[in-house]
Write a protein that holds these residues in place. Sequence first.
Motif, PDB file in Angstrom:
ATOM      1  N   LYS A 158     -50.823   7.267 -14.972  1.00  0.00           N
ATOM      2  CA  LYS A 158     -51.966   7.834 -15.344  1.00  0.00           C
ATOM      3  C   LYS A 158     -52.104   7.038 -17.101  1.00  0.00           C
ATOM      4  O   LYS A 158     -53.173   6.864 -17.647  1.00  0.00           O
ATOM      5  CB  LYS A 158     -52.021   9.369 -15.109  1.00  0.00           C
ATOM      6  CG  LYS A 158     -52.751   9.559 -13.714  1.00  0.00           C
ATOM      7  CD  LYS A 158     -52.602  11.438 -14.077  1.00  0.00           C
ATOM      8  CE  LYS A 158     -52.688  11.553 -12.471  1.00  0.00           C
ATOM      9  NZ  LYS A 158     -52.255  13.084 -12.579  1.00  0.00           N
ATOM     10  N   ARG A 159     -51.073   7.594 -17.781  1.00  0.00           N
ATOM     11  CA  ARG A 159     -51.357   7.039 -19.528  1.00  0.00           C
ATOM     12  C   ARG A 159     -51.853   5.492 -18.983  1.00  0.00           C
ATOM     13  O   ARG A 159     -52.001   5.072 -20.391  1.00  0.00           O
ATOM     14  CB  ARG A 159     -49.654   6.932 -20.044  1.00  0.00           C
ATOM     15  CG  ARG A 159     -49.516   6.871 -21.642  1.00  0.00           C
ATOM     16  CD  ARG A 159     -48.408   6.856 -22.216  1.00  0.00           C
ATOM     17  NE  ARG A 159     -47.078   6.566 -21.045  1.00  0.00           N
ATOM     18  CZ  ARG A 159     -46.256   6.106 -20.966  1.00  0.00           C
ATOM     19  NH1 ARG A 159     -45.683   6.842 -20.783  1.00  0.00           N
ATOM     20  NH2 ARG A 159     -45.613   5.041 -20.067  1.00  0.00           N
ATOM     21  N   LYS A 215     -47.333  10.703 -13.940  1.00  0.00           N
ATOM     22  CA  LYS A 215     -47.608  10.409 -15.253  1.00  0.00           C
ATOM     23  C   LYS A 215     -48.183   9.123 -16.529  1.00  0.00           C
ATOM     24  O   LYS A 215     -48.660   8.850 -16.908  1.00  0.00           O
ATOM     25  CB  LYS A 215     -46.796  11.280 -16.471  1.00  0.00           C
ATOM     26  CG  LYS A 215     -47.076  12.954 -16.238  1.00  0.00           C
ATOM     27  CD  LYS A 215     -45.839  13.883 -16.989  1.00  0.00           C
ATOM     28  CE  LYS A 215     -45.859  14.847 -16.988  1.00  0.00           C
ATOM     29  NZ  LYS A 215     -44.844  15.341 -18.052  1.00  0.00           N
ATOM     30  N   GLN A 230     -52.803   4.034 -17.502  1.00  0.00           N
ATOM     31  CA  GLN A 230     -54.229   3.385 -16.904  1.00  0.00           C
ATOM     32  C   GLN A 230     -55.171   4.338 -18.060  1.00  0.00           C
ATOM     33  O   GLN A 230     -56.257   3.137 -18.488  1.00  0.00           O
ATOM     34  CB  GLN A 230     -54.957   3.986 -16.096  1.00  0.00           C
ATOM     35  CG  GLN A 230     -54.359   3.612 -14.746  1.00  0.00           C
ATOM     36  CD  GLN A 230     -54.756   2.436 -14.442  1.00  0.00           C
ATOM     37  OE1 GLN A 230     -56.206   1.814 -14.357  1.00  0.00           O
ATOM     38  NE2 GLN A 230     -53.173   0.771 -13.734  1.00  0.00           N
ATOM     39  N   ARG A 231     -54.708   4.941 -19.015  1.00  0.00           N
ATOM     40  CA  ARG A 231     -55.774   4.768 -19.797  1.00  0.00           C
ATOM     41  C   ARG A 231     -56.002   4.205 -21.127  1.00  0.00           C
ATOM     42  O   ARG A 231     -57.034   3.698 -21.689  1.00  0.00           O
ATOM     43  CB  ARG A 231     -55.255   6.410 -20.298  1.00  0.00           C
ATOM     44  CG  ARG A 231     -55.695   7.919 -19.858  1.00  0.00           C
ATOM     45  CD  ARG A 231     -55.339   8.934 -20.053  1.00  0.00           C
ATOM     46  NE  ARG A 231     -56.097  10.221 -18.935  1.00  0.00           N
ATOM     47  CZ  ARG A 231     -55.597  10.844 -18.588  1.00  0.00           C
ATOM     48  NH1 ARG A 231     -53.874  10.326 -18.214  1.00  0.00           N
ATOM     49  NH2 ARG A 231     -55.237  11.315 -17.453  1.00  0.00           N
TER      50      ARG A 231
END
Length: 160
Positions: free
Chosen positions: A110-111, A107, A113-114
Motif C-alpha cells: 500500500k505504501r 503495508k 502504491q501511494r
Amino acid sequence: MLLHSLHCLPELESLVMVQSAVGRGDIELEFLYARLPGRRNGRVRAVLDLVIPRSDSLLEVLANTHFQRAGLRVRRHVLIPGVGEVDFLIEDCLVVETDGSTHFEPKAVKRDQRRNNRSILGGYLVLRYYYADVVYSPDEMVAEVLAVLELRRQGKFFAI
C-alpha cells in the motif's frame, strides 16, 4: 579473499561480495584500490568503481550497474517532494524502484502504491522491479526502461 574474488570471479559476483563487505563496514574501498595499482588491474578497479558507498540493497547496486552500462543518466537516492527518497531517477523523468521481499508485506504494498501515485502526480513515470527482474532478467528490465523513455520522447504519455 576479496582481492582474489575480484581477479577470479565474474564481474557481478565479485561486485556483490565487495559491496557487501564495504556496506557492512568490514573493509574500506580505498584499502582495495590501494592494493590494485597500475594498468594491469584496470578491469578489477572498474568493478570497484561500481560499488555504491551508501546503498540500501544489493539489488540497487546491480540495477545501477545495468542502467549505467546502458548509457542512461542515473541519479540515486533522489528526494522527491511528497514522495520521499526514490532508488533511481533516470533521465530526470523516470522513477525506478528496486524492491526486495519486504515490499510484499501488505503495508509495504500500500505504501509503495501511494508513492507511485504521488510520483505520477508529480509528473514522473514509475517502474518497479523485483529480485527476479534485476538478477535473472536484467536485459528485459533495461529494455523496458529504454522503451518507456522512448515512448516519453515520442510524446506518447499525455494528460487528458
